[in-house]
Design a protein around this motif. Sequence first.
Motif, PDB file in Angstrom:
ATOM      1  N   ILE A 424     -33.318  10.303 -25.046  1.00 37.02           N
ATOM      2  CA  ILE A 424     -32.261   9.376 -25.960  1.00 37.02           C
ATOM      3  C   ILE A 424     -31.698   9.026 -25.558  1.00 37.02           C
ATOM      4  O   ILE A 424     -30.692   7.940 -25.472  1.00 37.02           O
ATOM      5  N   GLU A 425     -31.228  10.048 -24.911  1.00 32.59           N
ATOM      6  CA  GLU A 425     -29.968   9.637 -24.166  1.00 32.59           C
ATOM      7  C   GLU A 425     -30.124   8.762 -22.905  1.00 32.59           C
ATOM      8  O   GLU A 425     -29.086   7.973 -22.802  1.00 32.59           O
ATOM      9  N   LYS A 426     -31.230   9.291 -22.094  1.00 30.42           N
ATOM     10  CA  LYS A 426     -31.645   7.375 -21.148  1.00 30.42           C
ATOM     11  C   LYS A 426     -31.500   6.543 -21.792  1.00 30.42           C
ATOM     12  O   LYS A 426     -30.794   5.756 -21.271  1.00 30.42           O
ATOM     13  N   CYS A 427     -31.974   6.309 -23.165  1.00 32.23           N
ATOM     14  CA  CYS A 427     -31.746   5.334 -23.877  1.00 32.23           C
ATOM     15  C   CYS A 427     -30.612   4.308 -23.861  1.00 32.23           C
ATOM     16  O   CYS A 427     -30.577   2.969 -23.823  1.00 32.23           O
ATOM     17  N   ARG A 428     -29.975   5.473 -24.317  1.00 31.59           N
ATOM     18  CA  ARG A 428     -28.656   4.951 -24.560  1.00 31.59           C
ATOM     19  C   ARG A 428     -28.202   3.977 -23.787  1.00 31.59           C
ATOM     20  O   ARG A 428     -27.293   2.899 -23.367  1.00 31.59           O
ATOM     21  N   ARG A 429     -28.494   4.980 -22.142  1.00 32.01           N
ATOM     22  CA  ARG A 429     -27.660   4.615 -21.056  1.00 32.01           C
ATOM     23  C   ARG A 429     -28.360   2.821 -20.694  1.00 32.01           C
ATOM     24  O   ARG A 429     -27.715   1.860 -20.295  1.00 32.01           O
ATOM     25  N   GLU A 430     -29.384   2.951 -20.550  1.00 31.56           N
ATOM     26  CA  GLU A 430     -30.549   2.461 -19.806  1.00 31.56           C
ATOM     27  C   GLU A 430     -29.903   0.543 -20.881  1.00 31.56           C
ATOM     28  O   GLU A 430     -29.563  -0.584 -20.735  1.00 31.56           O
ATOM     29  N   GLU A 431     -29.994   0.669 -23.202  1.00 34.45           N
ATOM     30  CA  GLU A 431     -29.655  -0.556 -23.513  1.00 34.45           C
ATOM     31  C   GLU A 431     -27.545  -0.214 -23.333  1.00 34.45           C
ATOM     32  O   GLU A 431     -27.300  -1.816 -24.136  1.00 34.45           O
ATOM     33  N   LYS A 432     -26.740  -0.193 -22.183  1.00 32.60           N
ATOM     34  CA  LYS A 432     -25.724   0.301 -22.480  1.00 32.60           C
ATOM     35  C   LYS A 432     -25.093   0.001 -23.548  1.00 32.60           C
ATOM     36  O   LYS A 432     -24.275  -0.599 -24.429  1.00 32.60           O
ATOM     37  N   HIS A 433     -25.480   1.409 -24.631  1.00 33.66           N
ATOM     38  CA  HIS A 433     -25.096   2.003 -25.831  1.00 33.66           C
ATOM     39  C   HIS A 433     -23.474   2.411 -25.908  1.00 33.66           C
ATOM     40  O   HIS A 433     -23.575   3.379 -25.593  1.00 33.66           O
ATOM     41  N   TRP A 434     -22.524   1.560 -24.899  1.00 31.30           N
ATOM     42  CA  TRP A 434     -21.555   1.847 -25.202  1.00 31.30           C
ATOM     43  C   TRP A 434     -20.953   2.491 -26.744  1.00 31.30           C
ATOM     44  O   TRP A 434     -20.582   1.866 -27.182  1.00 31.30           O
ATOM     45  N   ASP A 435     -20.037   3.948 -26.109  1.00 32.91           N
ATOM     46  CA  ASP A 435     -19.387   4.047 -27.400  1.00 32.91           C
ATOM     47  C   ASP A 435     -18.415   3.354 -27.919  1.00 32.91           C
ATOM     48  O   ASP A 435     -17.693   3.538 -26.790  1.00 32.91           O
ATOM     49  N   VAL A 436     -18.162   2.915 -28.788  1.00 29.70           N
ATOM     50  CA  VAL A 436     -17.130   2.221 -29.544  1.00 29.70           C
ATOM     51  C   VAL A 436     -16.682   2.791 -30.719  1.00 29.70           C
ATOM     52  O   VAL A 436     -15.344   1.777 -31.305  1.00 29.70           O
ATOM     53  N   THR A 437     -16.829   4.677 -30.994  1.00 26.57           N
ATOM     54  CA  THR A 437     -16.005   5.296 -31.805  1.00 26.57           C
ATOM     55  C   THR A 437     -13.940   5.016 -31.563  1.00 26.57           C
ATOM     56  O   THR A 437     -13.748   4.894 -30.734  1.00 26.57           O
ATOM     57  N   ASP A 438     -13.810   4.421 -32.636  1.00 31.05           N
ATOM     58  CA  ASP A 438     -12.024   4.566 -32.989  1.00 31.05           C
ATOM     59  C   ASP A 438     -11.996   5.667 -33.371  1.00 31.05           C
ATOM     60  O   ASP A 438     -11.601   5.800 -34.595  1.00 31.05           O
ATOM     61  N   LEU A 439     -10.863   6.515 -32.288  1.00 31.06           N
ATOM     62  CA  LEU A 439     -10.153   7.647 -32.707  1.00 31.06           C
ATOM     63  C   LEU A 439      -9.525   7.342 -32.520  1.00 31.06           C
ATOM     64  O   LEU A 439      -8.556   7.205 -31.450  1.00 31.06           O
ATOM     65  N   HIS A 440      -9.203   8.110 -33.522  1.00 33.74           N
ATOM     66  CA  HIS A 440      -7.500   7.820 -33.817  1.00 33.74           C
ATOM     67  C   HIS A 440      -6.875   9.526 -33.463  1.00 33.74           C
ATOM     68  O   HIS A 440      -7.853  10.539 -32.612  1.00 33.74           O
ATOM     69  N   ILE A 441      -5.879   9.778 -33.473  1.00 28.12           N
ATOM     70  CA  ILE A 441      -4.893  10.342 -32.422  1.00 28.12           C
ATOM     71  C   ILE A 441      -4.819  11.495 -33.665  1.00 28.12           C
ATOM     72  O   ILE A 441      -4.282  11.620 -34.501  1.00 28.12           O
ATOM     73  N   VAL A 442      -5.268  12.905 -32.544  1.00 32.85           N
ATOM     74  CA  VAL A 442      -5.226  14.319 -33.755  1.00 32.85           C
ATOM     75  C   VAL A 442      -4.004  14.981 -33.085  1.00 32.85           C
ATOM     76  O   VAL A 442      -4.009  15.832 -34.159  1.00 32.85           O
ATOM     77  N   SER A 451      -1.524  13.192 -23.785  1.00 31.82           N
ATOM     78  CA  SER A 451      -2.332  13.865 -22.567  1.00 31.82           C
ATOM     79  C   SER A 451      -3.365  13.276 -23.585  1.00 31.82           C
ATOM     80  O   SER A 451      -4.600  13.198 -23.016  1.00 31.82           O
ATOM     81  N   GLU A 452      -3.329  13.377 -24.486  1.00 30.70           N
ATOM     82  CA  GLU A 452      -4.555  12.308 -25.394  1.00 30.70           C
ATOM     83  C   GLU A 452      -4.961  11.041 -24.627  1.00 30.70           C
ATOM     84  O   GLU A 452      -5.978  10.851 -24.975  1.00 30.70           O
ATOM     85  N   GLU A 453      -4.206  10.026 -24.937  1.00 32.93           N
ATOM     86  CA  GLU A 453      -4.083   8.880 -24.044  1.00 32.93           C
ATOM     87  C   GLU A 453      -4.795   9.150 -23.056  1.00 32.93           C
ATOM     88  O   GLU A 453      -5.106   8.123 -22.782  1.00 32.93           O
ATOM     89  N   ILE A 454      -4.035   9.978 -22.217  1.00 31.95           N
ATOM     90  CA  ILE A 454      -4.554   9.565 -20.477  1.00 31.95           C
ATOM     91  C   ILE A 454      -6.410  10.114 -21.027  1.00 31.95           C
ATOM     92  O   ILE A 454      -6.913  10.170 -19.771  1.00 31.95           O
ATOM     93  N   CYS A 455      -6.370  11.200 -21.837  1.00 29.24           N
ATOM     94  CA  CYS A 455      -8.385  11.417 -21.547  1.00 29.24           C
ATOM     95  C   CYS A 455      -8.913  10.122 -22.274  1.00 29.24           C
ATOM     96  O   CYS A 455      -9.859  10.015 -21.180  1.00 29.24           O
ATOM     97  N   ASN A 456      -8.702   9.621 -23.008  1.00 30.81           N
ATOM     98  CA  ASN A 456      -8.648   7.927 -23.939  1.00 30.81           C
ATOM     99  C   ASN A 456      -8.719   7.110 -22.516  1.00 30.81           C
ATOM    100  O   ASN A 456      -9.653   6.655 -22.266  1.00 30.81           O
ATOM    101  N   THR A 457      -7.622   7.076 -21.870  1.00 26.21           N
ATOM    102  CA  THR A 457      -7.636   5.967 -20.793  1.00 26.21           C
ATOM    103  C   THR A 457      -8.729   6.422 -19.608  1.00 26.21           C
ATOM    104  O   THR A 457      -9.369   5.538 -18.940  1.00 26.21           O
ATOM    105  N   THR A 458      -9.012   7.802 -19.208  1.00 24.49           N
ATOM    106  CA  THR A 458      -9.571   8.086 -18.383  1.00 24.49           C
ATOM    107  C   THR A 458     -11.447   7.838 -18.982  1.00 24.49           C
ATOM    108  O   THR A 458     -12.113   7.613 -17.817  1.00 24.49           O
TER     109      THR A 458
END
Length: 561
Positions: A424-442, A451-458
């Motif tokens: 399933i992980e391979k299928c997501r990569r092949e389909e270029k199913h990039w994660d687009v979840t809008d993650l809020h600052i916690v 630190s959190e913004e740096i990780c998001n940017t990374t």
Amino acid sequence: MSGSFRCSISLSPLHSNEFPRIPVTKPRIHVPVPKPMTVALSKVVSPLRVAAPGVMIDAVGLEVDRVTEAELKENGFRSTRKTKIVCTIGPRTCEFEEIEALAVGGMNVARVNMCHGTREWHRDVIRRVRQLNEEKGFAVAVMMDTEGSEIHMDDLNDVESTKANDGQIWTFTVRAVDQPSRPERTITVNYDGFAEDVKVGDELLVDGGMVTFVVIEKIGPDVICRCTDPGLLLPRANLTFWRNGSLVRERNAMLPTISSKDWLDIDFGIEEGVDFIAVSFVKSAEVIKTLKSYIIDRSPGSQIGIIAKIESIDSLKNLEEIIQVSDGTMVARGDLGAQIPLEQVPSVQHEVIQLCRQLNKPVIVASQLLESMIEYPIPTRAEVADVSEAVGQQADALMLSSESAMGQYPEKALAVLRSVSLRIEKCRREEKHWDVTDLHIVSSSKLDEISEEICNTTSRMANKLKADAIFVYTKTGQTASLLSRNRPDCPIFAFAPSTSIQRCLNLKWGLIPFRLDFSDDMESNLNRTFSLLKARAMIKSGDLIIVVSDVMQSIQAIKVP
């Protein structure tokens, strides 16, 4: 750095809350002039000793699970499994060789369930896991699962299971009956108010409906029932009863989350140094806060993570507050499905997984993933679809319960979870199913927010540049956890200075935890890490690595020299 390029975004001299805080200065973005990096292997790397299969080589303090290492070499960075696997240890898998077989098969966390067995038995299992880690080079974490105060059956006359057939009459009693003299088809119940709460005509569901009885008569402490849905009865199975289509709560709703037995088991877990304690039937955030305070008092400096099990109506009422104060969450779908309509379980699972992502907490999907493999060597196609859905939702981990504890085919069940996850992980990569979840600052402070913004940017940079891996140097694991939260396409090599942090990171999606002593000099850390990993053929010249650290908040894009 000859043969490499480096793009560095530095927020010096800011530090995260994991280190002494220095007064904040204005952030600056700079691109340093590349400096030659010379790597003298003879000075940095001691000669690698030949190791037996499965043995971890400690080359100047670098430790990584050898099964993970072999998988990296065989499948490459992007094909390494990201979904972690928890296996319950039971009668079928409690010996050293059996635990080793599960570790070789991909087990990341070994679970001991305090509903079954004695503390002495569990102590032996925990110490075998630790021995396996030390002698064979694994980083398997240990999770202890409390029994909880909900209603359940006692043991079944020392047998692993028994069959309840359609129409059979069974007696559920609160009388204390010695196992050798217990009448046939009689089961003792742990809850004293059971016979008073239940009424004639009620439905009694065992283990979330795996077997169903209807109450036909009450005689003092005995409840006489007829089996209407036959199935397999397992020791210590959970019991719920329903009346006119609704769950009967009554006095059993007042039972404490952590029983007196649980507190003794928790003391045992602290003494044995388990990595996680999973708390059954959590009703409120206060339970988790109380337990954390208790552990700190009993063992200052302890790094035991508290996993909140979501398996009751009460859990759902306070879901966000419970997840917020916990160190992780388990969706225990079996018991949950006995308390809410079955058709609601999938949506609750999805909600918990998404909420855990937002709050940066690992989440385990558990219960009945491959239930048929307790008896059969292959799963049903519906079970495979269910596992695929959990992987597609990007849960951090999947858990085997009876399948690995007492099933006929524990290693095959583990292999199914591993192969389905990879597919399933391979299928997501092949389909270029990039994660687009809008993650809020916690984060709760400005420095942590940086630190959190740096990780998001990374993570975004790694995806855009199609990096081979992310390297993170972390002293507490928090930065690695924030990277995992983003679900980047490439694996995350997490370098931590202690084996306890290394084991705890083994529950997080996409993290490959290493134990490595490192300094505050990032140039030296990179020189040394590249040398060690190249010597073991885990990376090669030309690989693009994105580097982030909580030693100095920065991002670096580097081609391995």
